[in-house]
Motif scaffolding. Structure first.
Motif, short mmCIF file in Angstrom:
data_model
loop_
_atom_site.label_atom_id
_atom_site.label_comp_id
_atom_site.label_asym_id
_atom_site.label_seq_id
_atom_site.Cartn_x
_atom_site.Cartn_y
_atom_site.Cartn_z
N THR A 283 -67.36 -17.37 -9.81
CA THR A 283 -68.75 -18.44 -9.24
C THR A 283 -68.92 -17.73 -7.70
O THR A 283 -69.92 -18.34 -7.43
CB THR A 283 -67.81 -19.11 -9.04
N LEU A 284 -68.29 -16.82 -7.36
CA LEU A 284 -68.63 -16.29 -6.18
C LEU A 284 -69.83 -15.40 -6.91
O LEU A 284 -70.51 -15.35 -5.53
CB LEU A 284 -67.81 -15.35 -5.22
N LEU A 285 -70.16 -15.05 -7.90
CA LEU A 285 -71.59 -13.93 -8.22
C LEU A 285 -72.64 -15.00 -8.30
O LEU A 285 -72.38 -15.66 -8.47
CB LEU A 285 -71.06 -13.14 -9.56
N SER A 286 -73.41 -13.90 -8.69
CA SER A 286 -75.40 -15.09 -8.78
C SER A 286 -75.40 -14.51 -9.90
O SER A 286 -76.25 -14.37 -10.51
CB SER A 286 -75.87 -14.55 -7.69
N SER A 287 -75.27 -12.87 -9.70
CA SER A 287 -75.29 -12.42 -11.06
C SER A 287 -74.09 -10.75 -11.68
O SER A 287 -73.86 -11.07 -10.39
CB SER A 287 -76.88 -11.73 -11.36
N ILE A 288 -74.92 -10.93 -12.54
CA ILE A 288 -73.87 -9.08 -12.86
C ILE A 288 -74.83 -8.56 -13.95
O ILE A 288 -75.12 -9.26 -14.71
CB ILE A 288 -72.65 -9.64 -13.33
N TYR A 289 -74.96 -7.28 -13.52
CA TYR A 289 -75.53 -6.41 -14.82
C TYR A 289 -74.26 -4.82 -15.44
O TYR A 289 -74.48 -4.86 -14.91
CB TYR A 289 -77.39 -6.01 -14.10
N SER A 290 -75.26 -4.73 -16.71
CA SER A 290 -74.59 -3.49 -17.34
C SER A 290 -76.05 -3.02 -17.70
O SER A 290 -76.55 -2.96 -18.53
CB SER A 290 -73.97 -3.64 -18.26
N GLN A 291 -76.11 -1.82 -17.05
CA GLN A 291 -77.50 -0.96 -18.12
C GLN A 291 -76.53 0.30 -18.15
O GLN A 291 -76.15 0.99 -17.38
CB GLN A 291 -78.16 -0.89 -17.28
N PHE A 292 -77.57 0.76 -19.83
CA PHE A 292 -76.81 1.99 -19.81
C PHE A 292 -78.13 3.19 -19.77
O PHE A 292 -79.11 2.77 -19.82
CB PHE A 292 -76.81 2.16 -21.20
N GLU A 293 -77.98 4.10 -19.16
CA GLU A 293 -78.69 5.78 -19.89
C GLU A 293 -78.90 5.64 -21.09
O GLU A 293 -78.74 4.95 -22.03
CB GLU A 293 -78.42 6.64 -19.05
N PRO A 294 -80.52 6.83 -21.55
CA PRO A 294 -80.36 6.02 -23.15
C PRO A 294 -79.67 7.09 -23.95
O PRO A 294 -79.01 7.48 -23.81
CB PRO A 294 -81.62 7.04 -22.63
#
Length: 195
Positions: A79-90
């Motif tokens: 709950t302390l996080l406001s966002s999360i992301y996982s982004q990959f190279e092509p």
């Protein structure tokens, strides 16, 4: 006043100054330890996510929809996080970017790269945000503070080390601005480039 009174007042002032400085330093050290503890605790989240997704990408055991579900679950549980992301190279996740070029919220239209971004708004509502442009994570132009626009992505990519961003104001979908920082780490789907 005589000189002994002035010296006495000067000594009192010096002692009080030293005492105040010592107290301030002790308080600062205490706050520094609390902040370091908080950051170390918070870093468990991206490290865990990177390890899980990196292993899954190597063995091709997770679907893209499952990656979205894992990100969402991690945000719900922290709950302390406001966002999360996982982004990959092509093609780095499953080598199937060409199969996901249109119609998928987890993949960038026209490109197909897996780009998961999930946010929590000020009311606690969790939503997946569609990443519109895969190239945004490579923007090197400098912002008003002299930091690359995509430093949140490029720092870990360039250094191959975890990075913490200086706090910054970020406009959220509601139009409000919130103070954020990013704790990022690189997710390896093949041996490290420096191995």
């Amino acid at each position: 006043r005589d000189s002994s009174t002035s010296r006495g007042l000067g000594d009192v002032y010096k002692r009080q100054t030293v005492e105040v400085e010592e107290k301030l330093n002790a308080h600062a050290a205490g706050y520094g330890e609390k902040i370091a503890g908080f950051i170390n605790e918070a870093y468990r989240i991206p490290y865990s996510l990177a390890a899980l997704l990196g292993d899954a990408a190597k063995s091709e055991t997770l679907s893209r929809d499952t990656v979205v579900s894992i990100n969402r679950s991690m945000l719900e549980q922290n709950t302390l996080l406001s966002s999360i992301y996982s982004q990959f190279e092509p093609n780095a996740f499953d080598g199937q970017d060409s199969s996901f070029k249109q119609g998928y919220k987890h993949s960038v239209n026209g490109n197909g790269t897996l780009e998961v971004y999930i946010t929590r708004d000020q009311n606690g509502v969790i939503e997946q945000q569609k990443v519109a442009n895969a190239a945004d994570k490579y923007i090197t132009s400098l912002n008003e503070f002299g930091i690359r626009e995509a430093h949140w992505y490029l720092c870990a990519k360039d250094t191959l080390k975890p990075c913490i961003m200086e706090p910054y104001l970020y406009e959220i979908p509601s139009g409000d601005s919130v103070m954020l920082t990013s704790l990022t780490c690189l997710l390896y789907t093949s041996p490290s480039p420096r191995d």
